[in-house]
Design a protein around this motif. Structure first.
Motif, PDB file in Angstrom:
ATOM      1  N   LYS A  14       0.843  -1.192   0.000  1.00 39.73           N
ATOM      2  CA  LYS A  14       0.000   0.000   0.000  1.00 39.73           C
ATOM      3  C   LYS A  14       0.878   1.243   0.000  1.00 39.73           C
ATOM      4  CE  LYS A  14      -4.205   1.653   0.180  1.00 39.73           C
ATOM      5  NZ  LYS A  14      -5.148   1.414  -0.928  1.00 39.73           N
ATOM      6  N   THR A  15       0.671   2.128  -0.958  1.00 42.77           N
ATOM      7  CA  THR A  15       1.415   3.382  -1.035  1.00 42.77           C
ATOM      8  C   THR A  15       0.430   4.512  -1.310  1.00 42.77           C
ATOM      9  OG1 THR A  15       1.771   3.320  -3.428  1.00 42.77           O
ATOM     10  CG2 THR A  15       3.385   2.158  -2.054  1.00 42.77           C
ATOM     11  N   PRO A  16       0.859   5.767  -1.131  1.00 48.90           N
ATOM     12  CA  PRO A  16      -0.032   6.892  -1.458  1.00 48.90           C
ATOM     13  C   PRO A  16      -0.346   6.978  -2.950  1.00 48.90           C
ATOM     14  CG  PRO A  16       1.768   7.599  -0.030  1.00 48.90           C
ATOM     15  CD  PRO A  16       2.109   6.220  -0.505  1.00 48.90           C
ATOM     16  N   GLY A  17       0.516   6.429  -3.793  1.00 48.29           N
ATOM     17  CA  GLY A  17       0.317   6.525  -5.230  1.00 48.29           C
ATOM     18  C   GLY A  17      -0.445   5.352  -5.809  1.00 48.29           C
ATOM     19  N   TYR A  18      -0.451   5.284  -7.132  1.00 51.91           N
ATOM     20  CA  TYR A  18      -1.189   4.248  -7.859  1.00 51.91           C
ATOM     21  C   TYR A  18      -0.310   3.786  -9.012  1.00 51.91           C
ATOM     22  CZ  TYR A  18      -5.066   2.076 -10.489  1.00 51.91           C
ATOM     23  OH  TYR A  18      -5.881   1.212 -11.161  1.00 51.91           O
ATOM     24  N   PHE A  19      -0.219   2.474  -9.181  1.00 49.39           N
ATOM     25  CA  PHE A  19       0.698   1.880 -10.148  1.00 49.39           C
ATOM     26  C   PHE A  19      -0.099   1.035 -11.142  1.00 49.39           C
ATOM     27  CE2 PHE A  19       4.618  -1.173 -10.479  1.00 49.39           C
ATOM     28  CZ  PHE A  19       4.902  -0.689 -11.744  1.00 49.39           C
ATOM     29  N   VAL A  20      -0.100   1.455 -12.401  1.00 42.67           N
ATOM     30  CA  VAL A  20      -0.809   0.707 -13.441  1.00 42.67           C
ATOM     31  C   VAL A  20       0.194   0.275 -14.498  1.00 42.67           C
ATOM     32  CG1 VAL A  20      -1.490   2.861 -14.608  1.00 42.67           C
ATOM     33  CG2 VAL A  20      -2.661   0.727 -15.165  1.00 42.67           C
ATOM     34  N   VAL A  21       0.077  -0.978 -14.906  1.00 40.96           N
ATOM     35  CA  VAL A  21       0.986  -1.577 -15.882  1.00 40.96           C
ATOM     36  C   VAL A  21       0.188  -2.081 -17.070  1.00 40.96           C
ATOM     37  CG1 VAL A  21       2.520  -3.559 -16.297  1.00 40.96           C
ATOM     38  CG2 VAL A  21       2.741  -2.216 -14.192  1.00 40.96           C
ATOM     39  N   PHE A  22       0.758  -1.927 -18.265  1.00 43.41           N
ATOM     40  CA  PHE A  22       0.155  -2.452 -19.480  1.00 43.41           C
ATOM     41  C   PHE A  22       0.970  -3.647 -19.968  1.00 43.41           C
ATOM     42  CE2 PHE A  22      -1.767   1.604 -19.132  1.00 43.41           C
ATOM     43  CZ  PHE A  22      -2.976   1.534 -19.814  1.00 43.41           C
TER      44      PHE A  22
END
Length: 239
Positions: A14-22
């Motif tokens: 869990k982090t403050p950011g958001y990680f999206v991968v394609f």
């Protein structure tokens, strides 16, 4: 034969950011959707970090050049996997983790699933072995969402051929693998997505660019508006 009943992929820290991968095969339109998503996120006032694998740092980009250059073929499978893991390690520590810790949205063209597919299955090293050598590389930093742009192998080949003819380019060392290799990669992406559907979005890459973009934006917007709904179990890592 590979076991289809594997446990679900580990959840991200869990982090403050958001990680999206394609993810997806070559020719599936990842770059187009990465560009579209980044423009949309920036228009929403979100700090957005666009990156790719292998790559994202000066060192990792140098490793990318070595890995994809057809002049270096053949590269033995273990060396290839270790080089990908090395590039990923500097990428995570230098770019991805710091961005997530400050609350940015990180959008990456490929990540760990590509290694599990290309080296774990495509090169017959085994997904468990590839996962093990990447444990320290990812340091617990895993995608909140992985978008799989799924494309039949024959359609992907036609797209690559059209692209190469238009650009008068050459096929890189990994793209040059045969269709059996590409079929095996596609099966890995789909199997991993089916094991953790809450953290994957599988889309038919034959749909229009606009339709794909709309579906991806809808899912990301939902996740960003409902951060507590995301899986938050911390796994692995030494940070």
């Amino acid at each position: 034969m590979h076991d289809d009943s594997q446990p679900a992929p580990p959840a991200p820290l869990k982090t403050p950011g958001y990680f999206v991968v394609f993810e997806g095969g070559d020719g599936s339109g990842k770059s187009t959707q990465v560009n579209a998503v980044c423009r949309w996120l920036e228009s929403q006032g979100r700090e957005t970090v666009r990156t790719r694998e292998p790559g994202g740092t000066e060192l990792a980009e140098r490793i990318r050049e070595l890995l994809l250059d057809p002049r270096h073929a053949p590269v033995d499978s273990v060396t290839e996997a270790l080089l990908f893991a090395a590039a990923r390690s500097t990428h995570v520590r230098t770019v991805i983790s710091p961005a997530l810790e400050r609350g940015a949205v990180v959008v990456s063209d490929r990540f760990l699933d590509s290694s599990l597919a290309y080296q774990g299955v495509g090169r017959d090293l085994g997904e468990d072995w590839v996962s093990t050598i990447n444990d320290r590389a990812v340091n617990g930093t895993l995608p909140d969402l992985t978008v799989v742009l799924d494309l039949p192998v024959d359609e992907a080949r036609r797209r690559r051929e059209t692209r190469e003819q238009a650009a008068a380019g050459t096929t890189d060392r990994i793209e040059a693998e045969g269709e059996d290799f590409q079929h095996r990669l596609r099966e890995v992406f789909l199997r991993r997505a089916s094991a953790a559907p809450e953290r994957y979005l599988v889309l038919d890459a034959r749909a229009s660019v606009e339709d794909l973009t709309a579906q991806i934006q809808q899912r990301i917007a939902h996740d960003l508006d409902h951060p507590d709904a995301a899986v938050s179990t911390a796994t692995g890592g030494d940070r």
